[in-house]
Design a protein around this motif. Structure first.
Motif, mmCIF file in Angstrom:
data_model
loop_
_atom_site.group_PDB
_atom_site.id
_atom_site.type_symbol
_atom_site.label_atom_id
_atom_site.label_comp_id
_atom_site.label_asym_id
_atom_site.label_seq_id
_atom_site.Cartn_x
_atom_site.Cartn_y
_atom_site.Cartn_z
ATOM 1 N N ILE A 249 0.841 -1.204 0.000
ATOM 2 C CA ILE A 249 0.000 0.000 0.000
ATOM 3 C C ILE A 249 0.873 1.250 0.000
ATOM 4 O O ILE A 249 0.608 2.218 -0.725
ATOM 5 N N LEU A 250 1.941 1.240 0.798
ATOM 6 C CA LEU A 250 2.844 2.392 0.836
ATOM 7 C C LEU A 250 3.564 2.586 -0.488
ATOM 8 O O LEU A 250 3.798 3.732 -0.919
ATOM 9 N N THR A 251 3.933 1.519 -1.153
ATOM 10 C CA THR A 251 4.601 1.632 -2.453
ATOM 11 C C THR A 251 3.683 2.299 -3.466
ATOM 12 O O THR A 251 4.098 3.217 -4.196
ATOM 13 N N LEU A 252 2.433 1.848 -3.528
ATOM 14 C CA LEU A 252 1.488 2.473 -4.448
ATOM 15 C C LEU A 252 1.258 3.930 -4.092
ATOM 16 O O LEU A 252 1.198 4.799 -4.971
ATOM 17 N N SER A 253 1.125 4.216 -2.801
ATOM 18 C CA SER A 253 0.883 5.586 -2.356
ATOM 19 C C SER A 253 2.050 6.504 -2.703
ATOM 20 O O SER A 253 1.857 7.624 -3.193
ATOM 21 N N THR A 254 3.269 6.040 -2.479
ATOM 22 C CA THR A 254 4.457 6.870 -2.709
ATOM 23 C C THR A 254 4.638 7.198 -4.183
ATOM 24 O O THR A 254 5.126 8.279 -4.528
ATOM 25 N N HIS A 255 4.204 6.288 -5.060
ATOM 26 C CA HIS A 255 4.462 6.459 -6.499
ATOM 27 C C HIS A 255 3.154 6.430 -7.298
ATOM 28 O O HIS A 255 3.125 5.956 -8.434
ATOM 29 N N TRP A 256 2.100 6.991 -6.719
ATOM 30 C CA TRP A 256 0.768 6.841 -7.283
ATOM 31 C C TRP A 256 0.656 7.394 -8.704
ATOM 32 O O TRP A 256 0.047 6.775 -9.582
ATOM 33 N N ARG A 257 1.227 8.556 -8.973
ATOM 34 C CA ARG A 257 1.106 9.155 -10.301
ATOM 35 C C ARG A 257 1.777 8.280 -11.353
ATOM 36 O O ARG A 257 1.270 8.124 -12.465
ATOM 37 N N THR A 258 2.911 7.702 -11.014
ATOM 38 C CA THR A 258 3.590 6.813 -11.952
ATOM 39 C C THR A 258 2.820 5.511 -12.104
ATOM 40 O O THR A 258 2.726 4.957 -13.207
ATOM 41 N N VAL A 259 2.247 5.020 -11.016
ATOM 42 C CA VAL A 259 1.417 3.819 -11.086
ATOM 43 C C VAL A 259 0.214 4.058 -11.999
ATOM 44 O O VAL A 259 -0.178 3.178 -12.778
ATOM 45 N N GLU A 260 -0.364 5.247 -11.949
ATOM 46 C CA GLU A 260 -1.472 5.587 -12.847
ATOM 47 C C GLU A 260 -1.036 5.477 -14.304
ATOM 48 O O GLU A 260 -1.778 4.971 -15.150
ATOM 49 N N ARG A 261 0.166 5.954 -14.609
ATOM 50 C CA ARG A 261 0.660 5.867 -15.982
ATOM 51 C C ARG A 261 0.860 4.415 -16.391
ATOM 52 O O ARG A 261 0.579 4.031 -17.520
ATOM 53 N N PHE A 262 1.352 3.605 -15.468
ATOM 54 C CA PHE A 262 1.496 2.179 -15.755
ATOM 55 C C PHE A 262 0.136 1.548 -16.025
ATOM 56 O O PHE A 262 -0.017 0.733 -16.940
ATOM 57 N N SER A 263 -0.846 1.915 -15.224
ATOM 58 C CA SER A 263 -2.167 1.269 -15.277
ATOM 59 C C SER A 263 -2.938 1.608 -16.541
ATOM 60 O O SER A 263 -3.854 0.885 -16.915
ATOM 61 N N ARG A 264 -2.611 2.760 -17.173
ATOM 62 C CA ARG A 264 -3.300 3.274 -18.353
ATOM 63 C C ARG A 264 -4.693 3.802 -18.021
ATOM 64 O O ARG A 264 -5.469 4.123 -18.911
ATOM 65 N N ARG A 265 -5.017 3.919 -16.757
ATOM 66 C CA ARG A 265 -6.285 4.504 -16.340
ATOM 67 C C ARG A 265 -6.117 6.002 -16.128
ATOM 68 O O ARG A 265 -5.060 6.472 -15.717
ATOM 69 N N ARG A 266 -7.170 6.740 -16.355
ATOM 70 C CA ARG A 266 -7.196 8.159 -16.002
ATOM 71 C C ARG A 266 -7.476 8.308 -14.513
ATOM 72 O O ARG A 266 -8.012 7.406 -13.872
ATOM 73 N N GLY A 267 -7.133 9.492 -13.989
ATOM 74 C CA GLY A 267 -7.328 9.724 -12.564
ATOM 75 C C GLY A 267 -8.753 9.522 -12.114
ATOM 76 O O GLY A 267 -9.018 8.932 -11.056
ATOM 77 N N SER A 268 -9.727 9.984 -12.924
ATOM 78 C CA SER A 268 -11.136 9.833 -12.553
ATOM 79 C C SER A 268 -11.550 8.365 -12.546
ATOM 80 O O SER A 268 -12.354 7.932 -11.716
ATOM 81 N N ASP A 269 -10.989 7.573 -13.477
ATOM 82 C CA ASP A 269 -11.291 6.146 -13.502
ATOM 83 C C ASP A 269 -10.690 5.443 -12.295
ATOM 84 O O ASP A 269 -11.288 4.523 -11.729
ATOM 85 N N MET A 270 -9.490 5.870 -11.903
ATOM 86 C CA MET A 270 -8.870 5.298 -10.701
ATOM 87 C C MET A 270 -9.759 5.555 -9.491
ATOM 88 O O MET A 270 -9.975 4.671 -8.659
ATOM 89 N N SER A 271 -10.275 6.769 -9.382
ATOM 90 C CA SER A 271 -11.107 7.120 -8.233
ATOM 91 C C SER A 271 -12.366 6.285 -8.183
ATOM 92 O O SER A 271 -12.889 5.981 -7.104
ATOM 93 N N ARG A 272 -12.847 5.878 -9.355
ATOM 94 C CA ARG A 272 -14.091 5.104 -9.405
ATOM 95 C C ARG A 272 -13.861 3.616 -9.200
ATOM 96 O O ARG A 272 -14.621 2.963 -8.480
ATOM 97 N N TRP A 273 -12.805 3.073 -9.805
ATOM 98 C CA TRP A 273 -12.631 1.624 -9.833
ATOM 99 C C TRP A 273 -11.490 1.121 -8.965
ATOM 100 O O TRP A 273 -11.459 -0.060 -8.618
ATOM 101 N N ALA A 274 -10.531 1.995 -8.633
ATOM 102 C CA ALA A 274 -9.334 1.522 -7.917
ATOM 103 C C ALA A 274 -8.761 2.645 -7.060
ATOM 104 O O ALA A 274 -7.654 3.126 -7.283
ATOM 105 N N GLN A 275 -9.527 3.055 -6.071
ATOM 106 C CA GLN A 275 -9.105 4.169 -5.218
ATOM 107 C C GLN A 275 -7.839 3.816 -4.438
ATOM 108 O O GLN A 275 -7.643 2.668 -4.027
ATOM 109 N N LEU A 276 -7.016 4.819 -4.242
ATOM 110 C CA LEU A 276 -5.805 4.649 -3.447
ATOM 111 C C LEU A 276 -6.179 4.247 -2.027
ATOM 112 O O LEU A 276 -6.998 4.893 -1.377
#
Length: 377
Positions: A249-276
């Motif tokens: 959880i800390l790894t994802l939190s520390t590098h969340w913006r880069t993880v978003e780029r890896f995931s190919r999801r937009r920020g709004s989609d992350m908030s809906r389907w895969a919240q931090l």
């Protein structure tokens, strides 16, 4: 010594400890004790929904009144209760909750409930077959969602027929409905090792069949790629698993913006389907941080790491893809993260750069190229 009730009720964050006999079990020694409860006082009588035998079961909801009254906000059970909870299963079938006296009875009941798929060859969302394991080592399970952008351009039934035909009698994978999809379905694999997925699973045939009949993955806004990993991959016991879950959880939190780029999801989609799960600094000696982390691991289906499953942790961060190399790179990413958190402590993880996280990416087959494509190598 445990605190008195008067002292404990002044705590903002407390736990209930259930005793197995006279022995106190705690999964986190840093948490304060509110009160000690005898396990036998919280066992309830049930009738097995499959065989009809009576049995006693620890029901955590029997102490919910303490939580609901604001006295406590977390529950820790002893080893005996945890063992009971693991083998005595309560599950939802249709609209009714049922209790089974053993995993065997539960599996047989589940098989009876799910012995036929829908007329079109796609199982209902609640379908859970007895798992068939493939390969040696850590087991992963994949949910790959696909849907049609244009119903008129999709031959759904032909896709279903051909996919089922290559599923090895559903021992490799099966198809399920999903509420987030309009016309498509999710391709759900049975558990398998990373090496099995890389070398033996028919990814190319599966994805090319889906695309041929008009289904899509990445281009569908609601479609995701969910990766399950067995809980044992994080440690041999609850304490070790919990420690490494914190670090994931800390790894994802520390590098969340880069993880978003890896995931190919937009920020709004992350908030809906895969919240931090957790946002901000973490110090395990800070009671507020500890309490926040406890909640980060709690119930929440649409979190980046979903912990609600009995046997697995589910990584929900990835957008769907019908490119086999992307699917495999995503599985490798999860495997790499697990190895990373098992080699670093909380403080180091929060201080590390992204380059430290992916330092071992070269040990994998598909991950290095994917990182280059996403410009996050």
């Amino acid at each position: 010594m445990p605190e008195t009730t008067e002292q404990a009720t002044q705590q903002t964050h407390s736990v209930v400890i259930l005793l197995d006999g006279d022995m106190l079990h705690r999964t986190n020694a840093a948490l304060p004790v509110l009160r000690e409860l005898e396990l036998d006082d919280y066992m309830e009588d049930y009738i097995c929904a499959h065989c009809g035998d009576g049995f006693r079961y620890f029901n955590p909801y029997s102490v919910d009144s303490l939580v609901g009254d604001g006295i406590v906000d977390w529950l820790i059970v002893g080893e005996e209760a945890a063992e009971t909870d693991r083998h005595i299963t309560t599950e939802l079938f249709g609209d009714d909750w049922v209790a089974c006296c053993s995993e065997d009875c539960y599996d047989e009941l589940r098989s009876e409930e799910n012995n036929d798929d829908d007329e079109d060859g796609v199982y209902d969302y609640g379908y859970k077959p007895t798992p068939v394991f493939h390969g040696e080592g850590t087991q992963f399970g994949i949910e790959l969602e696909c849907d049609a952008l244009d119903h008129n351009g999709c031959d759904r039934q032909s896709a279903v027929n051909d996919l089922n035909g290559m599923s090895d009698n559903h021992d490799l994978f099966y198809l399920k409905q999903d509420g987030s999809l309009d016309y498509g379905f999710e391709i759900v694999t049975h558990p398998a090792s990373l090496e099995f997925f890389r070398t033996e699973f028919p990814w190319r045939e599966v994805t090319e069949t889906a695309v041929h009949y008009g289904l899509r993955g990445h281009d569908v806004p609601t479609a995701g790629l969910h990766i399950h990993v067995e809980r044992g991959a994080l440690g041999d016991d609850h304490d070790e698993q919990d420690m490494h879950l914190t670090r994931l959880i800390l790894t994802l939190s520390t590098h969340w913006r880069t993880v978003e780029r890896f995931s190919r999801r937009r920020g709004s989609d992350m908030s809906r389907w895969a919240q931090l799960n957790y946002d901000g600094a973490y110090d395990k000696t800070n009671p507020a941080h500890r309490d926040k982390m406890i909640r980060a691991k709690g119930a929440g289906h649409s979190l980046a790491i979903n912990t609600e499953h009995r046997s697995t942790y589910e990584f929900r961060i990835f957008k769907s893809s019908l490119r086999p190399s992307t699917v495999l790179a995503s599985i490798e990413f999860v495997a790499m993260l697990i190895e990373y958190v098992k080699s670093n402590d909380d403080e180091t993880i929060q201080a590390h750069n992204w380059s430290d996280v992916i330092a071992k990416a070269g040990d994998y087959t598909y991950l290095p190229q994917y990182l280059l494509e996403r410009k996050i190598a």
